[in-house]
Design an enzyme around this catalytic site. Structure first.
Site, PDB file in Angstrom:
ATOM      1  N   ASP A   1       3.564  -4.152  -3.698  1.00 53.33           N
ATOM      2  CA  ASP A   1       3.807  -4.900  -4.937  1.00 53.33           C
ATOM      3  C   ASP A   1       5.214  -4.718  -5.484  1.00 53.33           C
ATOM      4  O   ASP A   1       5.452  -3.960  -6.432  1.00 53.33           O
ATOM      5  CB  ASP A   1       2.764  -4.497  -5.983  1.00 53.33           C
ATOM      6  CG  ASP A   1       1.355  -4.821  -5.519  1.00 53.33           C
ATOM      7  OD1 ASP A   1       1.206  -5.640  -4.587  1.00 53.33           O
ATOM      8  OD2 ASP A   1       0.407  -4.255  -6.080  1.00 53.33           O
TER       9      ASP A   1
ATOM     10  N   ASP B   1      -5.948  -4.338   2.218  1.00 47.61           N
ATOM     11  CA  ASP B   1      -5.176  -3.914   1.055  1.00 47.61           C
ATOM     12  C   ASP B   1      -5.847  -2.688   0.435  1.00 47.61           C
ATOM     13  O   ASP B   1      -6.958  -2.321   0.818  1.00 47.61           O
ATOM     14  CB  ASP B   1      -5.145  -5.091   0.067  1.00 47.61           C
ATOM     15  CG  ASP B   1      -4.251  -4.819  -1.118  1.00 47.61           C
ATOM     16  OD1 ASP B   1      -3.320  -4.011  -0.995  1.00 47.61           O
ATOM     17  OD2 ASP B   1      -4.494  -5.432  -2.182  1.00 47.61           O
TER      18      ASP B   1
ATOM     19  N   GLU C   1      -4.774   2.941   0.601  1.00 46.87           N
ATOM     20  CA  GLU C   1      -4.038   4.243   0.559  1.00 46.87           C
ATOM     21  C   GLU C   1      -4.987   5.440   0.590  1.00 46.87           C
ATOM     22  O   GLU C   1      -4.577   6.478   1.079  1.00 46.87           O
ATOM     23  CB  GLU C   1      -3.163   4.291  -0.696  1.00 46.87           C
ATOM     24  CG  GLU C   1      -1.971   3.340  -0.631  1.00 46.87           C
ATOM     25  CD  GLU C   1      -2.370   1.863  -0.698  1.00 46.87           C
ATOM     26  OE1 GLU C   1      -3.381   1.562  -1.351  1.00 46.87           O
ATOM     27  OE2 GLU C   1      -1.697   1.034  -0.069  1.00 46.87           O
TER      28      GLU C   1
HETATM   29  C1  GLC Z   1      -2.768  -5.495  -4.643  1.00 50.46           C
HETATM   30  C2  GLC Z   1      -1.981  -6.034  -3.460  1.00 50.46           C
HETATM   31  C3  GLC Z   1      -1.615  -7.476  -3.714  1.00 50.46           C
HETATM   32  C4  GLC Z   1      -2.881  -8.268  -3.965  1.00 50.46           C
HETATM   33  C5  GLC Z   1      -3.656  -7.683  -5.124  1.00 50.46           C
HETATM   34  C6  GLC Z   1      -5.002  -8.369  -5.347  1.00 50.46           C
HETATM   35  O1  GLC Z   1      -1.975  -5.428  -5.769  1.00 50.46           O
HETATM   36  O2  GLC Z   1      -0.863  -5.262  -3.188  1.00 50.46           O
HETATM   37  O3  GLC Z   1      -0.902  -7.989  -2.621  1.00 50.46           O
HETATM   38  O4  GLC Z   1      -2.555  -9.598  -4.247  1.00 50.46           O
HETATM   39  O5  GLC Z   1      -3.900  -6.319  -4.895  1.00 50.46           O
HETATM   40  O6  GLC Z   1      -5.785  -8.311  -4.215  1.00 50.46           O
END
Ligand code: GLC
Length: 798
Positions: free
Chosen positions: A484, A406, A409
């Site tokens: 998200d 995650d 980017e």
């Molecule tokens: C980001 C991700 C989400 C995750 C969060 C905490 O917002 O997109 O899926 O739960 O981080 O790790």
């Protein structure tokens, strides 16, 4: 030419006349009097690559996107010229290169009709600030042209009339027109007059695409640096365009079958007792589930590769206990490494000098979940190797089965632009550059390193990785989700569009956060979203956890029952879905097909967004609105059966379809043979003893396929797989099914339960492998029969 007449062209430079031409096998060079060189590479009869330089010399040819196994080779190549132009002819394409200005026109070799032609063509603007050129390309839009592709854009499926930017961006609670978001996939297809082509602009800088938005008859694309470097891919079938693009940028190997099961996630399940409560509840309520996710709170202070001792005192035991109950544990790993001298991953990264640096030398420091962090430069091979090695304990020792990447980017908190500043340096595999060039591939290289770690330590089982950010080609290493999203009806529709768009951009293994990440869905929205989600290649509920529960039982029992019913359908359809994955992996066939991809000759499909084909033969259309008892939808041309009541409908028209909350519009193509497994609570729970074959009658012919193997591991690469090809042929009083089998995998079942739907005649006789059978022997009842041996030929007669 129309130079300098419009404001936007001021400052633009253009190639002048061609003064030199040379050819080296399949590579042609055209040079102009003002020092522009066009390199045209003939990759295949239908794939040409165009690269331009304005400095008399090309950069080192290097791409993260292109798959090293991409096919190359053509049947025919001929180059001629006349006064005005050079003409390059392959068996599929005719390409004109105009001598006066280097403009390109492409024609279909079969009928000489135009496919795509330069408007201004290649031009550029020198940028003092960027230290290079802004490279630009403009093409004339053809009459009635439509555009598709570009990865994860939350926009109308048809991109016409819109402008987009590709710059991977952390986009919490993005909306319908938010652009850019997480992924950068600079590939689109154009469609006009029954012909489809694709353009893959393999440039990792910030890129822009304009589809007749700035000027009505012009489509253009440009980049803030790098070379004008694009692949032109001809169809004329859009499916072939997508397949060729996918061939160029690669496909994943088969995932373990469990990865196609249902996954449950939340930010976050902790401590261990909470995880156990959740998994126990799935088993208690008999809702199938294969994977449970641990979000950032499993770590010690958000330090990657650590475990919180308070919440998870004995991860190895827990993971084993979960595994004994059929749950695979997937954990999150982010790129930011906490600055902490007591933390071994940080110390090692620092000692080895693996973190990204600013132009003037200091480390790139940024805030993410753990506070201030440094970030590995995943564009260095030795850093990827180190990163892969970090997974040893998690995977080999603790037994974690999947990793979730995650924030790649990369996301940085509390700074303008939410990412690295442009001066950050990257190795780019030996082509040192700034973040301007490496930004869009940062997440991809992280996921790649993660994939290699999993592959190594999970061997001989298959790896499973999921990433948020991606560039073209990322699909070779990992699955993905859309980031998200929000628990609204609009987002349910967006999720549908994004999954289709990703599939037609080469990235099939994708799904949304079911129910929405931000905010709280009500039961109805959650149920409708599950209905859509079970038809996406990746199927996971995830939520931010801020607003309450989002498990299948979080609403009322009616909702729980609907959710169970649909997850059960997914588990029954696993062999069908796995076969679609096999076709994707082997033959580059997208696993979801937007109607335009399914039947481009029917112009009705060009602007449809909700309906799509799951695999090759199941038509699905989600309910996108509250309080619905059904909806209007477009049924594509051909004959279809309503999945629920088996009523036959003829397509090519819009119609109302009933769908109460416990149903949704699903249709099966006439002639299809849909394989089904019994419902299991997780993959491998049961030894499959009987294969269901749902046969949908057709007056005519239809082919279906079924791929199976050991559901995990690599034996299939040594021939231990089973591929059954079904040829169905029906007439007014007869139905014949032939099965051709390939591969050496011996399936665990030898009983087939054949369900015949839509037969227009009453069954009087049945032949199995050319021998008449007693109807009682095959337990023939309600047009369903049981055959207790492998067979190759079934004849049903009226
Ligand atoms: C980001 C991700 C989400 C995750 C969060 C905490 O917002 O997109 O899926 O739960 O981080 O790790």
């Amino acid at each position: 030419m129309i130079l300098n007449t419009e404001l936007e062209y001021k400052g633009n430079l253009f190639p002048s006349n061609i003064t030199k031409y040379s050819k080296d096998v399949d590579v042609l060079h055209f040079s102009t009097s003002n020092n522009v060189i066009l390199k045209l590479t003939v990759l295949r009869d239908s794939v040409l690559r165009f690269t331009y330089t304005t400095v008399g010399k090309f950069e080192r040819d290097f791409s993260y996107a292109i798959d090293e196994d991409a096919s190359r080779g053509y049947n025919h190549l001929e180059i001629t010229d006349d006064e005005e132009k050079y003409v390059v002819t392959t068996s599929k394409l005719i390409c004109h290169i105009h001598k006066s200005d280097l403009r390109i026109s492409l024609y279909d070799a079969a009928d000489n009709k135009i496919i795509c032609e330069d408007e201004l063509g290649f031009h550029w603007e020198e940028s003092y600030e960027l230290g290079g050129d802004i490279v630009k390309m403009s093409k004339a839009a053809q009459n009635g042209e439509s555009y598709y592709g570009l990865g994860d854009k939350p926009e109308h499926l048809n991109l016409k009339g819109r402008r987009f930017e590709n710059w991977a961006t952390d986009s919490y609670a993005f909306g319908k027109h938010t652009d850019p978001i997480y992924k950068a996939i600079p590939f689109y297809t154009g469609l006009h007059n029954g012909k489809s082509y694709g353009i893959f602009f393999d440039n990792t800088f910030r890129t822009y695409f304009d589809f007749c938005s700035e000027r009505r008859n012009v489509t253009s694309f440009w980049a803030q640096g790098g070379e004008m470097n694009y692949y032109f891919i001809y169809g004329p079938k859009m499916q072939d365009v997508v397949k060729n693009y996918t061939d160029l940028t690669g496909t994943p190997e088969l995932p373990p079958l469990w990865a196609l099961g249902y996954h449950q996630c939340k930010w976050s399940y902790y401590p261990e007792s909470n995880v156990k409560e959740i998994t126990a509840k799935f088993r208690e309520l008999q809702i199938p589930c294969d994977a449970i996710y641990l979000d950032i709170d499993y770590m010690e202070g958000f330090r990657c590769f650590t475990w919180s001792k308070d919440y998870f005192p004995d991860p190895k035991r827990m993971v084993k206990e979960l595994a004994d109950d059929g749950f695979k544990t997937v954990v999150i790993i982010d790129p930011g490494i906490k600055i902490d001298n007591e933390y071994s991953v940080f110390r090692e990264g620092l000692e080895k000098d693996y973190f990204c640096k600013r132009a003037d030398g200091p480390y790139m420091k940024g805030k993410v979940w753990p506070g201030e962090c440094y970030f590995p430069d995943f564009t260095r091979p030795e850093v990827r190797e180190w990163w892969a090695g970090l997974f040893k304990e998690l995977i080999e020792d603790i037994g974690v089965k999947g990793v979730w990447n995650d924030m790649n980017e990369p996301a940085v908190m509390d700074v303008p632009g939410k990412t690295f500043p442009p001066d950050v340096r990257h190795d780019y595999d030996g082509n040192p550059c700034s973040h301007n060039k490496a930004h869009n591939i940062y997440g991809m290289q992280m996921a790649r390193a993660t994939y290699h770690g999993l592959k190594r330590y999970n061997y001989p089982k298959r790896p499973f990785v999921i990433t948020r950010s991606a560039y073209s080609g990322t699909q070779r290493y990992t699955s993905t989700w859309m980031g998200d999203n929000v628990a609204t009806w609009e987002h349910l529709q967006i999720a549908n569009i994004q999954a289709q768009r990703l599939a037609l951009s080469g990235f099939s293994f994708a799904g949304s956060d079911i129910g929405g990440f931000a905010e709280q869905p009500n039961g109805e929205l959650y149920a409708r979203w599950i209905q859509l989600g079970v038809f996406h290649p990746f199927c996971r509920t995830h939520s931010s956890g801020d607003h309450g529960e989002q498990e299948p039982w979080a609403f009322d029992t009616e909702i729980t029952d609907v959710v169970r019913k649909f997850i059960e359908i997914r588990y029954q359809l696993l062999p069908y879905l796995y076969t679609a994955f096999y076709q994707y992996s082997q033959d580059n066939v997208p696993m979801l097909k937007s109607l335009v991809l399914f039947d481009q000759d029917d112009v009705q499909t060009h602007y449809r967004i909700d309906e799509f084909i799951f695999g090759n033969q199941i038509l699905v259309c989600p309910i996108n609105e509250p309080n619905a008892k059904g909806r209007r939808m477009y049924i594509p041309r051909g004959e279809w059966f309503n999945y629920w009541n088996k009523e036959q409908v003829s397509g090519g028209k819009e119609m109302w379809v009933d769908a109460d909350l416990d149903s949704m519009p699903i249709f099966v193509k006439a002639g299809a043979i849909i394989p089904k497994y019994p419902i299991q609570q997780y993959v491998g729970e049961k030894v499959i003893e009987e294969l269901g074959l749902d046969v949908y009658y057709k007056n005519g012919k239809e082919d279906s396929e079924l791929y199976e193997d050991a559901d995990d591991g690599y034996d299939y690469t040594k021939g231990r797989y089973s591929l059954k090809k079904f040829n169905l042929a029906g007439s007014e009083d007869k139905l014949i099914i032939r099965i051709h089998k390939r591969g050496q995998y011996v399936t665990t079942y030898n009983t087939f339960k054949v369900n015949l739907y839509g037969l227009p005649f009453e069954v009087k006789s049945i032949k199995v492998d050319n021998e008449y059978v007693d109807l009682a022997d095959v337990k023939f009842e309600n047009n369903s029969l049981v055959i207790s041996k492998e067979f190759t030929n079934l004849q049903i007669k009226g």
